[in-house]
Design a protein around this motif. Sequence first.
Motif, PDB file in Angstrom:
ATOM      1  N   ALA A 188      37.558  36.669  29.527  1.00 43.18           N
ATOM      2  CA  ALA A 188      37.251  38.202  29.946  1.00 43.18           C
ATOM      3  C   ALA A 188      35.948  38.322  30.688  1.00 43.18           C
ATOM      4  O   ALA A 188      34.685  37.583  30.000  1.00 43.18           O
ATOM      5  N   LEU A 189      35.869  38.823  31.860  1.00 40.08           N
ATOM      6  CA  LEU A 189      34.485  39.151  32.149  1.00 40.08           C
ATOM      7  C   LEU A 189      33.702  39.881  31.292  1.00 40.08           C
ATOM      8  O   LEU A 189      34.279  40.821  30.716  1.00 40.08           O
ATOM      9  N   ASP A 190      32.441  39.646  31.429  1.00 41.56           N
ATOM     10  CA  ASP A 190      31.524  40.732  30.421  1.00 41.56           C
ATOM     11  C   ASP A 190      31.364  42.059  31.095  1.00 41.56           C
ATOM     12  O   ASP A 190      31.718  43.019  30.223  1.00 41.56           O
ATOM     13  N   LYS A 191      31.569  42.172  32.278  1.00 40.02           N
ATOM     14  CA  LYS A 191      31.745  43.393  32.905  1.00 40.02           C
ATOM     15  C   LYS A 191      32.556  43.279  34.224  1.00 40.02           C
ATOM     16  O   LYS A 191      32.608  42.386  34.975  1.00 40.02           O
ATOM     17  N   PRO A 192      33.482  44.149  34.068  1.00 40.88           N
ATOM     18  CA  PRO A 192      34.607  44.174  35.292  1.00 40.88           C
ATOM     19  C   PRO A 192      33.903  44.286  36.372  1.00 40.88           C
ATOM     20  O   PRO A 192      32.671  44.885  36.752  1.00 40.88           O
ATOM     21  N   VAL A 193      34.312  43.671  37.463  1.00 40.92           N
ATOM     22  CA  VAL A 193      33.625  43.695  38.912  1.00 40.92           C
ATOM     23  C   VAL A 193      34.622  44.697  39.651  1.00 40.92           C
ATOM     24  O   VAL A 193      35.834  44.193  39.910  1.00 40.92           O
ATOM     25  N   SER A 194      34.077  45.941  40.043  1.00 39.10           N
ATOM     26  CA  SER A 194      34.887  46.856  40.553  1.00 39.10           C
ATOM     27  C   SER A 194      35.099  46.539  42.055  1.00 39.10           C
ATOM     28  O   SER A 194      34.363  45.954  42.871  1.00 39.10           O
ATOM     29  N   LEU A 195      36.362  47.306  42.532  1.00 42.06           N
ATOM     30  CA  LEU A 195      36.788  47.117  43.924  1.00 42.06           C
ATOM     31  C   LEU A 195      35.415  47.694  44.714  1.00 42.06           C
ATOM     32  O   LEU A 195      35.112  47.420  45.676  1.00 42.06           O
ATOM     33  N   GLY A 196      34.710  48.580  44.138  1.00 46.50           N
ATOM     34  CA  GLY A 196      33.563  49.423  44.976  1.00 46.50           C
ATOM     35  C   GLY A 196      32.364  48.415  44.936  1.00 46.50           C
ATOM     36  O   GLY A 196      31.916  48.488  46.115  1.00 46.50           O
ATOM     37  N   VAL A 253      45.038  50.013  40.799  1.00 43.74           N
ATOM     38  CA  VAL A 253      45.413  51.681  40.635  1.00 43.74           C
ATOM     39  C   VAL A 253      44.429  52.273  39.862  1.00 43.74           C
ATOM     40  O   VAL A 253      43.870  53.219  40.443  1.00 43.74           O
ATOM     41  N   THR A 254      44.344  52.083  38.761  1.00 44.72           N
ATOM     42  CA  THR A 254      43.479  52.742  37.625  1.00 44.72           C
ATOM     43  C   THR A 254      42.100  52.005  37.517  1.00 44.72           C
ATOM     44  O   THR A 254      42.459  50.740  37.060  1.00 44.72           O
ATOM     45  N   LYS A 255      41.069  52.523  37.788  1.00 44.67           N
ATOM     46  CA  LYS A 255      39.796  51.723  37.842  1.00 44.67           C
ATOM     47  C   LYS A 255      39.804  50.342  38.516  1.00 44.67           C
ATOM     48  O   LYS A 255      40.036  49.209  37.593  1.00 44.67           O
ATOM     49  N   PRO A 256      40.394  50.256  39.720  1.00 45.04           N
ATOM     50  CA  PRO A 256      40.633  48.684  40.155  1.00 45.04           C
ATOM     51  C   PRO A 256      39.059  47.779  40.316  1.00 45.04           C
ATOM     52  O   PRO A 256      38.163  48.328  40.415  1.00 45.04           O
ATOM     53  N   ALA A 257      39.504  46.741  39.547  1.00 38.15           N
ATOM     54  CA  ALA A 257      38.240  45.788  39.123  1.00 38.15           C
ATOM     55  C   ALA A 257      39.050  44.481  38.812  1.00 38.15           C
ATOM     56  O   ALA A 257      40.068  44.495  38.245  1.00 38.15           O
TER      57      ALA A 257
END
Length: 142
Positions: free
Chosen positions: A91-99, A53-57
């Motif tokens: 936790a991932l260093d960088k979230p991996v976005s749906l995009g 939903v919000t910032k999907p990742a």
Amino acid sequence: MSYWLVKSEPETYGWHQFIQQGRAVWDGVRNYQARNNLMAMQPGDLVLFYHSVTKPAVVGLARVVRGAYPDPTVTKVPNRWVVVELEPVLALDKPVSLGQIKADPRFAAIALIRQSRLSVMPVRPDEFDRILELGTLVDGDQ
DNA sequence: GCCAACGTTGGC
DNA sequence: GCCAACGTTGGC
């Protein structure tokens, strides 16, 4: 060992809360396909934690610490629903976005895209490895 | 058993 | 806030 992905709305139950609690009973799943996936989870299986939903990742990695048992929040008989228990791994260093996932041809077959409303789903080993790779800082980043 | 109506999920 | 996708419910 199998790989999975679970979705949660961060405003309902987010990664931060999961870390603070150190363990989660994954209750509330009310879809048969998602339930069947919960029932197939084994202790030690690795689970991608996805914020919807919000910032999907994909934001983190968890591990199954207890396999499926009847959902204790259900009072109706018969109880058709189950939970598993999860604990955070990292936790991932960088979230991996749906995009990012949609843009990467390696994820052409991923259930996250093909069945967008499913909340508990299997992830292929190659997809799992690729998400961790995208989510991990390496020399040259930043 | 079919299908219209309705509710929910989740991306945008 | 809107809407597509899709699951569920209930009339027939």
